[in-house]
Design an enzyme around this catalytic site. Structure first.
Site, mmCIF file in Angstrom:
data_model
loop_
_atom_site.group_PDB
_atom_site.id
_atom_site.type_symbol
_atom_site.label_atom_id
_atom_site.label_comp_id
_atom_site.label_asym_id
_atom_site.label_seq_id
_atom_site.Cartn_x
_atom_site.Cartn_y
_atom_site.Cartn_z
ATOM 1 N N ASP A 142 0.863 -1.177 0.000
ATOM 2 C CA ASP A 142 0.000 0.000 0.000
ATOM 3 C C ASP A 142 0.903 1.232 0.000
ATOM 4 O O ASP A 142 1.518 1.558 1.023
ATOM 5 C CB ASP A 142 -0.904 0.016 1.225
ATOM 6 C CG ASP A 142 -1.998 -1.054 1.178
ATOM 7 O OD1 ASP A 142 -1.780 -2.098 0.529
ATOM 8 O OD2 ASP A 142 -3.058 -0.843 1.800
ATOM 9 N N LYS A 170 -6.896 3.269 -3.486
ATOM 10 C CA LYS A 170 -7.328 3.281 -2.089
ATOM 11 C C LYS A 170 -7.580 4.724 -1.664
ATOM 12 O O LYS A 170 -6.840 5.625 -2.025
ATOM 13 C CB LYS A 170 -6.232 2.637 -1.229
ATOM 14 C CG LYS A 170 -6.476 2.634 0.273
ATOM 15 C CD LYS A 170 -5.319 1.921 0.977
ATOM 16 C CE LYS A 170 -5.393 2.072 2.493
ATOM 17 N NZ LYS A 170 -4.256 1.403 3.171
ATOM 18 N N LYS A 199 -10.293 0.292 -2.590
ATOM 19 C CA LYS A 199 -10.217 0.047 -1.152
ATOM 20 C C LYS A 199 -10.509 1.331 -0.380
ATOM 21 O O LYS A 199 -9.647 2.197 -0.261
ATOM 22 C CB LYS A 199 -8.826 -0.478 -0.774
ATOM 23 C CG LYS A 199 -8.633 -0.722 0.735
ATOM 24 C CD LYS A 199 -7.236 -1.234 1.029
ATOM 25 C CE LYS A 199 -6.952 -1.308 2.520
ATOM 26 N NZ LYS A 199 -5.579 -1.779 2.827
#
Length: 328
Positions: free
Chosen positions: A165, A228, A264
């Site tokens: 991430d 995300k 996400k």
């Protein structure tokens, strides 16, 4: 859930063609022209559609299915300076067997930790099938030279992370240095090797819905496997309207390229009711093809506890006491 009700983008134009996309990343000028040529977002329309979809409700069997799906979509996360090996091992055990009293309860999608905790998490998750995600690239600010970010990524992957991430450089993006952000994502993606790359936009700092759409497309063009919303470290994290815009972006990107990118939302999603609202949003915007942990995740810590308590309520007809789930 039923098949999606396809809605037009909350903008005013159509998506670009695949031929156009082949040229987009070649220069700062072409990238800027592309991003500023994307359909503008109707903020009122986005807010209204997200609010309307949030009123949908599902019952009984469908709710039980949605709860189990949401559990399977959780990236169980601990990203604190006070994290210890013991806490990460406990989180790994919970990820593998969220409800120790019920063997039918599915495991979560992943455990997400800082790079220093990846070796501990890798040992705790070995053989489970639960993914191991690590934040990298000088999370959460992203304020570090590129070689430091790449070293951070390389170390996490070498220690066992199969998902990374990363955070984008919001300062560079907001200053209009889009190609700098693009090049960083490309470099991190290459460094990831076989690990999947989730690109954190930190939407609460992007100032406008138009910027959320631009950042979503930029990340996908540069090779993101997921986009995300947030780090969870700023006051404004995931929201339904922002996630709606990101879902529209992945839907349109797939229509042009044939490639499915995951989404996400992270930060502030704490209850089963919240999670179900997001699942409805996914179904009605991108379609039921995205209703899988491979393409939709929740970045959360406390959400799992509420999902487990609601799951037990459906099974037994009574709410469990406060000691039913572990505190994370």
């Amino acid at each position: 859930m039923t098949a999606a009700t396809t809605a037009a983008p909350v903008g005013h134009d159509t998506a670009p063609t695949g031929h156009d996309l082949a040229e987009v990343g070649r220069s700062p000028a072409t990238l800027r022209t592309f991003l500023h040529g994307l359909p503008g977002v109707d903020q009122v329309g986005a807010d209204q559609r997200a609010a309307m979809l949030a009123t949908r409700s599902i019952k009984t069997t469908a709710k039980a299915w949605a709860i189990d799906l949401a559990i399977r979509m959780v990236d169980l996360t601990t990203l604190e300076g006070a994290d210890t090996p013991g806490k990460v091992r406990a989180l790994g055990a919970k990820a593998r067997r969220p409800d120790p009293t019920d063997a039918g309860c599915p495991p979560v999608a992943a455990v997400c930790v800082y790079p220093a905790m990846v070796p501990v998490a890798a040992e705790a998750l070995a053989g489970s099938g639960v993914h191991l995600a690590s934040v990298a690239t000088a999370f959460p600010a992203g304020q570090a030279p590129l070689d430091v970010k790449l070293a951070d990524t390389r170390a996490a992957v070498a220690a066992g992370a199969d998902e990374i991430d990363m955070v984008i450089s919001r300062g560079a993006f907001l200053a209009g240095r889009y190609h700098e952000v693009y090049d960083e994502i490309v470099a991190v993606k290459q460094t990831c090797g076989d690990a999947h790359l989730k690109v954190i936009l930190e939407t609460g700092e992007l100032a406008s819905y138009d910027n959320v759409r631009r950042a979503s497309w930029l990340a996908m063009l540069a090779g993101a496997d997921f986009i995300k919303t947030s780090t969870g470290k700023v006051p404004v994290a995931a929201t339904l309207p922002v996630t709606l815009i990101m879902l529209e972006a992945v839907r349109d990107f797939h229509a042009v390229t044939g490639r499915r990118i995951g989404v996400k939302p992270a930060g502030g999603i704490r209850t089963t009711k919240d999670a179900i609202r997001y699942l409805v949003l996914v179904n009605e915007t991108a379609g039921d093809g995205w209703l899988t942990p491979d393409l939709f995740r929740f970045g959360a810590s406390s959400l799992l506890n509420d999902l487990l308590m609601q799951r037990a309520k459906l099974a037994t007809g009574a709410y469990s006491g406060p000691d039913y789930v572990t505190l994370d």
